[in-house]
Design a protein around this motif. Sequence first.
Motif, PDB file in Angstrom:
ATOM      1  N   THR A   1      -9.223  10.659 -38.516  1.00 61.52           N
ATOM      2  CA  THR A   1      -8.572  12.033 -39.213  1.00 61.52           C
ATOM      3  C   THR A   1      -9.590  12.653 -40.227  1.00 61.52           C
TER       4      THR A   1
ATOM      5  N   GLY B   1      -4.422   6.418 -36.655  1.00 61.47           N
ATOM      6  CA  GLY B   1      -5.302   7.473 -37.559  1.00 61.47           C
ATOM      7  C   GLY B   1      -6.731   6.454 -37.724  1.00 61.47           C
TER       8      GLY B   1
ATOM      9  N   THR C   1      -5.935   5.558 -32.091  1.00 59.85           N
ATOM     10  CA  THR C   1      -5.926   6.870 -32.674  1.00 59.85           C
ATOM     11  C   THR C   1      -4.749   7.378 -33.208  1.00 59.85           C
TER      12      THR C   1
ATOM     13  N   ASN D   1     -11.616   5.834 -39.752  1.00 59.44           N
ATOM     14  CA  ASN D   1     -10.568   6.794 -40.065  1.00 59.44           C
ATOM     15  C   ASN D   1     -10.994   8.154 -39.098  1.00 59.44           C
TER      16      ASN D   1
END
Length: 207
Positions: free
Chosen positions: A191, A153, A150, A189
């Motif tokens: 983010t 990202g 994490t 992803n």
Amino acid sequence: MAPQNQQPRRTQPQPLPGRGLNPVLCIIVALVLLGLLVGLAILITYLTLRPKTLAYTVEAASVQDFAIAKDDHISAKFNYVIKSYNPEKHVSVRYHSMRISTAHHNQSVAHKEISAFKQRPKNETRIETQLVSHNVALSKFNAKDLRAETTKGVIEMEVYITARVSYKTWIFRSRRRTLKGVCTPIMINVTANSLDGFQRVLCKTRL
């Protein structure tokens, strides 16, 4: 002299005239039987040669509300777009049941049952599904690994597909078989919530 009693004559029953067979009906019955035999031959040949492998790809993936609590429990909404392709030219596929799950290092964190559907020859079916993890316990290793991913990202997930399928050609249907698929690695992803920018992943399937 008194007249003598005459014995009554016994007559043989006359045979009923035979009914001729309707030639049109005979032709129809013969054509139906021929069609059944041809269809059976096709099915036997098909099952002998075995069906072609069904193709699966993960076309897109994203995650929403991703969080790992201090007690190593995960909550998230995983969004997947999966495409199923039937390569057969003359055989349709009936999906009687399907289960899609997502995991990290073989530990399942969410799953969903997909409604039954039929796939015609040379057909592509797009499956859009959301798998929800709600306070699911992770192993110490997976929790630590996911936290590390994490921070970069991007997390690495896996998608597993299990389905009960049968094949149909003309009026004949095969017995139900279990289809299993594995799609990995699924790089998501964390983010961004968008499905854009995802690289397609080919799945390995077997019956």
